[in-house]
Scaffold this active site. Structure first.
Site, PDB file in Angstrom:
ATOM      1  N   ASP A 253      26.109 -10.789 -39.677  1.00 19.44           N
ATOM      2  CA  ASP A 253      26.449 -12.014 -38.955  1.00 19.44           C
ATOM      3  C   ASP A 253      27.428 -12.880 -39.758  1.00 19.44           C
ATOM      4  O   ASP A 253      27.265 -13.039 -40.979  1.00 19.44           O
ATOM      5  CB  ASP A 253      25.141 -12.800 -38.723  1.00 19.44           C
ATOM      6  CG  ASP A 253      25.304 -13.955 -37.761  1.00 19.44           C
ATOM      7  OD1 ASP A 253      25.608 -13.695 -36.592  1.00 19.44           O
ATOM      8  OD2 ASP A 253      25.118 -15.113 -38.181  1.00 19.44           O
TER       9      ASP A 253
ATOM     10  N   GLU B 202      22.814   4.137 -51.897  1.00 22.84           N
ATOM     11  CA  GLU B 202      21.603   4.686 -52.537  1.00 22.84           C
ATOM     12  C   GLU B 202      20.879   5.616 -51.572  1.00 22.84           C
ATOM     13  O   GLU B 202      19.973   6.341 -51.952  1.00 22.84           O
ATOM     14  CB  GLU B 202      20.631   3.544 -52.904  1.00 22.84           C
ATOM     15  CG  GLU B 202      21.078   2.708 -54.082  1.00 22.84           C
ATOM     16  CD  GLU B 202      20.268   1.405 -54.195  1.00 22.84           C
ATOM     17  OE1 GLU B 202      19.260   1.232 -53.470  1.00 22.84           O
ATOM     18  OE2 GLU B 202      20.670   0.549 -55.006  1.00 22.84           O
TER      19      GLU B 202
HETATM   20  C1  NOJ Z   1      27.135 -15.211 -34.679  1.00 21.80           C
HETATM   21  C2  NOJ Z   1      26.060 -14.828 -33.709  1.00 21.80           C
HETATM   22  O1  NOJ Z   1      26.535 -13.745 -32.930  1.00 21.80           O
HETATM   23  C3  NOJ Z   1      25.760 -16.058 -32.894  1.00 21.80           C
HETATM   24  O2  NOJ Z   1      24.908 -15.762 -31.814  1.00 21.80           O
HETATM   25  C4  NOJ Z   1      25.160 -17.101 -33.804  1.00 21.80           C
HETATM   26  O3  NOJ Z   1      25.006 -18.306 -33.085  1.00 21.80           O
HETATM   27  C5  NOJ Z   1      26.057 -17.378 -35.012  1.00 21.80           C
HETATM   28  N1  NOJ Z   1      26.594 -16.185 -35.590  1.00 21.80           N
HETATM   29  C6  NOJ Z   1      25.284 -18.090 -36.090  1.00 21.80           C
HETATM   30  O4  NOJ Z   1      24.384 -17.221 -36.706  1.00 21.80           O
END
Ligand code: NOJ
Length: 560
Positions: free
Chosen positions: A223, A274
């Site tokens: 993310d 790993e």
């Molecule tokens: C990207 C994620 O896809 C989204 O849903 C989220 O709100 C933001 N990152 C923050 O984590």
């Protein structure tokens, strides 16, 4: 004819295919709270996923990617994580997770989990410790705490905005009730950003990666991979706006896509390697396209999402340029490209393609009456053609749950049912992303269309009945049928990672051939086209004799 693409000599031996399984995989994104509810509380859960493994297997995908299922107060749909190494009790237990992985693996489906390293939730043990500890303490050093500016520190430390506006700083209160330091959050205040210069933070994420890899997870979706490192030298540089896609300072921006973020992923790669086969990873990095391959380098995450089609119009020239550029970039970075039309953050593509080109989607979601409604027949026709087009390309395709049913965006969720923090944080100026996160319809019946025995956590519209799995299951030509056929054929198509563009007599037609002779032809708006030679394998819409009608993709095998 021009030749585009990647590695000519992909070793197709079984061992190598296991090693590089992700390069041309079809990955299906599951938003767990909205997929299937096994315990009857209106919220999807892990046993719900396990109960639908047959469906996933029949669909013909190679892997699933699960959006976060960790304990969370759901301030941002689970992207606010309380504990990175556990399952939200409402969604199940670690034992349920293990059973789900076993069932998926037995069905030949690999598992990718979401890692959210930029921020935790404000309920994470470390953040609670930080709030309970004094300024300058090691507990606070895991996050980004600073004194405010101005008299009594009443102003935030900088003018940085958050994605869920307005400020990226929130002020804390001291145990005696007086106002204290401020902490940084690029998203909601419930999502404090970690300090990625802190070795404890770095090591803890290595532990998390090993924790899931040891449980059999095959890969990770990372993310906001481009946000972890910040320039925290004071005085802070001014940045009153967030411009995700532009990187004016190439690698030296104060908040995003900094060169030093890559050190993190080089260390992670050692952990991935790993394991045998090495764990894969894919970066969610909303950066300038040319900087995307940096995240996908072989000694880093290995792959990065290409979001260009999420932002493009249904237009032949735009599609061709995006395909060409991304295949070239992927080849240069020795990775494979990714193709995405929908995910949990954007308006579903049958709705996007059914709106007039250039429509402001945020205004449309707010119910701006001046915007003509979605032309559903047109949107779905284009969406089916687009999906078949991307499935014919070299690289991996990420599908989002429900697109195989041709679901549209649910644009009329009542205001008092909206869950996305965007809605309240923006004081109603943006409706947010709930419309693509509405629980799936499995059957045509209320209360929840087979998703749950009780009402679903987000309201489902009546029109879900005609798009349910059960309704489409044995209906030849349904969108579900199309996806199943396309995925089955694609398995036979597996070919080296290149394509050759064919000359067409109409610039609103895209025609390419893969090295094994399989061809894909797509007509765009207001265009009919003669079927080229070959045996028709599949078509996204009915053909008109030997003519391909507008907004249709046809796959052809060489004449034998
Ligand atoms: C990207 C994620 O896809 C989204 O849903 C989220 O709100 C933001 N990152 C923050 O984590």
């Amino acid at each position: 004819m021009t030749k585009e693409g990647g590695v000519d000599a992909v070793d197709a031996s079984p061992a190598n295919r296991a090693h590089d399984w992700w390069r041309q995989a079809v990955v299906y994104q599951i938003y767990p709270r909205s997929f299937a509810d096994a315990n009857g509380d209106g919220l999807g859960d892990l046993p719900g996923i396990t109960s639908r493994v047959d469906y996933l297997q029949q669909l013909g995908i190679d892997a699933v990617w699960l959006s976060p299922f960790y304990p969370s107060a759901l301030a941002d749909g689970g992207y606010d994580v309380d504990d990175y190494r556990d399952v939200d009790p409402r969604l199940g237990t670690l034992t349920d997770f293990d059973s789900m992985v076993t069932a998926l693996h037995t069905a030949g489906i690999r598992v990718i989990v979401d890692i959210v390293p930029n921020h935790s939730s404000n309920r994470h043990r470390w953040f609670r410790d930080a709030i309970a500890s004094p300024p300058g303490s090691p507990e606070r050093a895991r996050y980004i705490f600073r004194e405010g500016r101005g008299p009594n520190g009443a102003l935030p430390p900088s003018d940085w905005p958050s994605h869920f506006a307005p400020s990226a700083w929130t002020r804390t209160s001291n145990p005696d009730g007086s106002l204290g330091q401020w902490y940084l959050h690029l998203f909601a205040p419930e999502q404090p950003d970690f300090n990625w210069d802190n070795r404890e933070v770095q090591l803890d994420f290595l532990t998390t990666l090993r924790f899931w890899a040891d449980r059999g997870v095959d890969g990770f979706r990372i993310d906001v991979a481009h946000a972890l490192k910040k320039d925290l030298t004071e005085p802070f540089r001014s940045r009153p706006k967030l411009t995700d896609m532009v990187n004016p300072l190439a690698g030296n921006d104060e908040l995003f896509d900094r060169d030093d973020v890559h050190e993190i992923y080089r260390e992670w790669r050692q952990v991935f390697n790993e394991y045998s086969p090495p764990r894969m990873a894919v970066a969610e990095a909303w950066v300038e396209p040319a900087r995307r391959p940096l995240y996908a380098r072989a000694d880093e995450l290995g792959q990065a999402f290409n979001f260009d089609l999420l932002e493009s119009e249904w237009d032949a020239a735009e599609y061709r340029a995006i395909i060409t550029d991304n295949l070239t970039m992927a080849r240069d970075a020795e990775t494979s490209s990714t193709w995405v039309l929908s995910n949990h953050d954007v308006v579903r593509h049958p709705s996007r393609y059914g709106l007039r080109s250039g429509t402001d989607l945020k205004k449309w979601l707010l119910g701006d009456g001046a915007i003509p409604p979605v032309d559903r027949a047109m949107g779905l026709r284009r969406a089916r053609a687009a999906t078949m087009l991307i499935l014919a390309l070299p690289g991996s395709t990420y599908l989002y749950q429900g697109e195989e049913l041709g679901l549209f965006e649910v644009s009329d969720i009542p205001h008092d049912r909206i869950q996305d923090p965007v809605w309240t944080r923006m004081s109603g100026a943006e409706k947010g992303r709930d419309g693509c996160r509405v629980p799936l319809p499995w059957t045509p019946e209320r209360p929840a269309f087979g998703f749950s025995p009780v009402d679903a956590h987000l309201p489902q519209p009546d029109w879900f009945a005609e798009l349910s799995v059960q309704t489409q299951d044995s209906m030849a030509g349904s969108t579900l049928d199309l996806y199943r056929r396309a995925l089955a054929l694609r398995r036979q198509w597996q070919s080296t990672e290149t394509l050759e563009w064919q000359h067409t007599t109409n610039n609103r037609v895209l025609h390419f051939v893969r090295p094994n002779g399989f061809a894909s032809v797509t007509t765009f708006n207001r265009t009919t086209y003669s079927l080229p030679s070959g045996r028709v394998l599949l078509s996204s819409g009915a053909l008109d004799g030997s003519r391909i009608p507008p907004n249709t993709t046809v796959w052809l095998a060489p004449e034998t």
